[in-house]
Scaffold this motif. Structure first.
Motif, mmCIF file in Angstrom:
data_model
loop_
_atom_site.group_PDB
_atom_site.id
_atom_site.type_symbol
_atom_site.label_atom_id
_atom_site.label_comp_id
_atom_site.label_asym_id
_atom_site.label_seq_id
_atom_site.Cartn_x
_atom_site.Cartn_y
_atom_site.Cartn_z
ATOM 1 N N THR A 19 0.828 -1.210 0.000
ATOM 2 C CA THR A 19 0.000 0.000 0.000
ATOM 3 C C THR A 19 0.863 1.261 0.000
ATOM 4 O OG1 THR A 19 -1.864 -1.112 1.090
ATOM 5 C CG2 THR A 19 -1.740 1.285 1.332
ATOM 6 N N ASP A 35 -6.083 0.384 -4.430
ATOM 7 C CA ASP A 35 -5.744 -0.576 -3.381
ATOM 8 C C ASP A 35 -6.986 -1.450 -3.163
ATOM 9 O OD1 ASP A 35 -3.769 -0.504 -0.461
ATOM 10 O OD2 ASP A 35 -5.557 -1.752 -0.695
ATOM 11 N N ASP A 37 -7.892 -3.477 -0.905
ATOM 12 C CA ASP A 37 -8.485 -3.426 0.446
ATOM 13 C C ASP A 37 -9.376 -2.195 0.592
ATOM 14 O OD1 ASP A 37 -5.717 -4.769 2.436
ATOM 15 O OD2 ASP A 37 -7.328 -5.745 1.324
HETATM 16 MG MG LIG Z 1 -2.022 -2.983 1.952
#
Ligand SMILES: [Mg+2]
Ligand SMILES: Nc1ncnc2c1ncn2[C@@H]1O[C@H](COP(=O)(O)OP(=O)(O)O)[C@@H](O)[C@H]1O
Ligand SMILES: O=C(O)C1=C[C@@H](OP(=O)(O)O)[C@@H](O)[C@H](O)C1
Length: 201
Positions: A19, A35, A37
């Motif tokens: 990230t 990203d 997530d």
């Molecule tokens: Mg991450």
């Protein structure tokens, strides 16, 4: 599509820096950053921890897969995946088709310390075992990380076009290494595709 128009995809275990590196890499390249997530949490309106606690891991993995599918047609982007996204063979195929894959690694003890020091861990990194991550001793957390890495590293390595050990590298050094290798890789691919690489000295 020119080689350097390809997406750069970051894979690797939790805490390897996907990230952070992805965000900085996208900034340096002036490219969009995704990203998976963040995509999943935004779509569900709750943290990964809440999803897993309330619905189980399979629920999160289905949403992670859908988030990845939503990125299938993007170009010239940087994508940070969640550490387990590659476990689904279909996801692995999508990622391989999407672009140039960079595997970030680090020693287990360093990963555990990074995750314990990362405020984002509480919401984004629920434990894989019955005990909550925060309840695990450092040794148990290292043991759990080692066990899971043993299962995952072959999958990570099979997909990777570039592997970077981040254990003792700064964010800046990692980003510079990726930029350098991406540009080298791009010029090799371009030369190969227009045949100019075949004219040797
Ligand atoms: Mg991450
Ligand atoms: N190269 C590095 N050196 C030191 N700390 C790092 C490095 N890369 C990431 N971190 C830290 O580790 C934690 C996890 O990083 P993150 O980018 O969220 O990793 P991932 O997305 O792979 O789980 C964060 O607190 C981040 O600041
Ligand atoms: O390794 C995994 O299975 C996971 C990694 C996490 O993402 P990061 O790798 O960005 O921490 C997040 O997707 C979830 O906790 C599952």
């Amino acid at each position: 599509m020119l080689p350097n128009d390809r997406n750069i995809i970051l894979i690797g275990y939790r805490g390897t820096g996907k990230t952070s590196v992805g965000r900085e890499l996208a900034r340096r390249l002036n490219r969009p950053f995704h990203d998976t997530d963040v995509l999943v949490e935004a779509r569900e309106g709750r943290s990964i921890r809440d999803m897993v606690d309330q619905e189980g891991w399979a629920f999160f993995r289905e949403r992670e897969k859908a988030a990845l599918r939503s990125l299938e047609t993007i170009h010239r982007c940087v994508v940070a995946t969640g550490g387990g996204a590659v476990l689904d063979p279909e996801n692995a195929g999508v990622l391989k088709a999407m672009g140039w894959i960079v595997l970030l690694t680090a020693e287990e003890g360093i990963l555990v310390r990074r995750m314990r020091n990362d405020p984002a861990s509480h919401g984004q990194r629920p434990s894989f075992s019955a005990k909550d991550t925060a309840e695990l001793s450092e040794q148990d957390a290292i043991r759990e990380t080692t066990e899971i890495l043993t299962q995952r590293m072959p999958i990570y390595r099979r997909l990777a076009d570039l592997v970077i050990d981040t254990s003792s590298a700064t964010l800046e050094e990692i980003v510079e290494e990726i930029l350098c290798r991406f540009s080298l890789n791009g010029s090799k691919e371009a030369a190969a595709s227009d045949g100019s690489g075949s004219r040797g000295g």
